[in-house]
Design an enzyme around this catalytic site. Sequence first.
Site, PDB file in Angstrom:
ATOM      1  N   TYR A  16     -13.101   1.268   7.175  1.00 32.26           N
ATOM      2  CA  TYR A  16     -12.844   1.423   8.607  1.00 32.26           C
ATOM      3  C   TYR A  16     -11.810   2.512   8.894  1.00 32.26           C
ATOM      4  CZ  TYR A  16      -8.905  -1.641   7.333  1.00 32.26           C
ATOM      5  OH  TYR A  16      -7.792  -2.190   6.754  1.00 32.26           O
ATOM      6  N   SER A 252      -1.011  -0.544   4.010  1.00 35.15           N
ATOM      7  CA  SER A 252      -2.234  -0.334   3.232  1.00 35.15           C
ATOM      8  C   SER A 252      -3.314  -1.301   3.694  1.00 35.15           C
ATOM      9  CB  SER A 252      -1.954  -0.525   1.741  1.00 35.15           C
ATOM     10  OG  SER A 252      -1.936  -1.909   1.426  1.00 35.15           O
ATOM     11  N   LYS A 253      -4.543  -0.843   3.542  1.00 32.34           N
ATOM     12  CA  LYS A 253      -5.679  -1.658   3.951  1.00 32.34           C
ATOM     13  C   LYS A 253      -5.688  -2.975   3.204  1.00 32.34           C
ATOM     14  CE  LYS A 253      -8.913   2.001   5.097  1.00 32.34           C
ATOM     15  NZ  LYS A 253     -10.272   2.488   4.980  1.00 32.34           N
ATOM     16  N   ARG A 254      -5.290  -2.895   1.943  1.00 35.72           N
ATOM     17  CA  ARG A 254      -5.369  -4.065   1.081  1.00 35.72           C
ATOM     18  C   ARG A 254      -4.395  -5.153   1.534  1.00 35.72           C
ATOM     19  NH1 ARG A 254      -2.900  -4.465  -3.331  1.00 35.72           N
ATOM     20  NH2 ARG A 254      -2.209  -2.311  -3.207  1.00 35.72           N
TER      21      ARG A 254
END
Length: 479
Positions: A16, A252-254
């Site tokens: 995304y 971060s995405k994570r």
Amino acid sequence: MAQAPRVRFAPSPTGYLHIGGARTALFNYLYARRFGGNFMLRMEDTDQERSTPESVQAILDGLKWLGLEWDEGPGKEGKYGPYFQTQRLDTYRTHSERLIAEGKAFRCYCTREDLEARRAAAEKEKRAYKYEGTCRELKAPPAGRRVEDAVIRFKMPREEGTVSFNDKVLGVITKPYSDLDDWVMLRADGIPLYNFGCVIDDHLMDITLVSRGQEHVNSTFPQLMLYQALGWAPPEFAHLPLILGPDREKLSKRKHPEADVMLHKRNGIMPEALLNFVIRLGWGHGNDEVISREQMLEWFDFADVGSTSGVWNPEKLLWLNQQWFKLLPPATVAERLVPFLEAKGISARGDARLEPLVLALRERARTLEEMATTATIYFRSGVTLDEKAAAKHLTGDSLKLLAQVREQLAALPAWSTDAVDAVVKAVSEQAAVGMGKVAQPLRVAVTGNTTSPGIGETLMLVGRDEALRRIDSALTRTA
Ligand code: GLU
């Protein structure tokens, strides 16, 4: 500024649109718009395993939702296209062959296993691995290897030297040649590595300024070596500071769900508020907090981007969203509220109460989701009474007052905020009690709870018949 800027946002479509990407896009967009330039979108889709059409779409949707329309790019072909790197492979091949012919690049035949073993050995000895230059001088493939198997590496000059650039945000940064190695430009299958594709495209697309996250500072050095080798003038650079999550770890995405731009849309944050929030992650204009798009366009420059990390403050995002509830026309907020109501099974499109509802609820709600939740009581038939509120306000004398109010309300010739308020006032005067003694039981009966906008406004929004039905039900329930 002599030349109108041409800037770009060059995401890798592997997920995304994230907040860091949105900020890069925003800054580039503003810069292009402010100085009469061009904002281009390029898809760096060379990671064939992770790049997907869904991610491309998600990025386009995110940018559109934020109102960051690109002048050229996917769906807006121009003379610099194609705008997907995987559609530009011939160009990368041509330039890499040219560099080989000029002795500035070479084919490397080392196998992956071989390189891995060499890297592992270096790791064991705790030294940073650097390609040894094994194939630098080869004129033909070694026995058993074919030209088609070779990757193409950049030939880093062996003499001593430094490469430096004057970053618009970070100032002058320098690296010795000895820190760089013969990096891979092109894989055997013709897919460029990031540094190579990026430089070829930025140059051929006439990019004048490259602005991206600070994690790319180190890539700028090999990129500059390539500009030099190709005899091309590099663009300007502006590397943006890190964004940290609420825990002060790199966003971060994570680890951070809030890194997803569209999560905020789903949560009921409005694009004006998110853009306002994002622009403050690394850029500022005095003490201004609420900043409109017009002001952004008037004020933004890379010269005012700081080098200290921006930290995510969730409260500030909610606060900004509420400020934008008050700044935007109620009709706009109402329009955006509709899908949130629909998600709760309420179809309110075209309902004349929407705008007054926004005006009444925007003082308290911080997101469209919160506003919709509060708004449900105005649309449903009947109401669930909060037990605590009912126990306190719908007993004994309060009920007698409620019955009197009901009678007078039912007799009103016209249902309006003022008329309802006048009834509450009249009943409290007759009973010689404070207005709250009358308004609170009424509020609990009609909304189920003790907080709502002004009592007249609340009853107005609920509507005459429904309000009377709710009062009746409260009266019978506890009678
Ligand atoms: N594809 C790179 C990224 O998404 C682009 C970096 C750049 O702007 O040069 O991080």
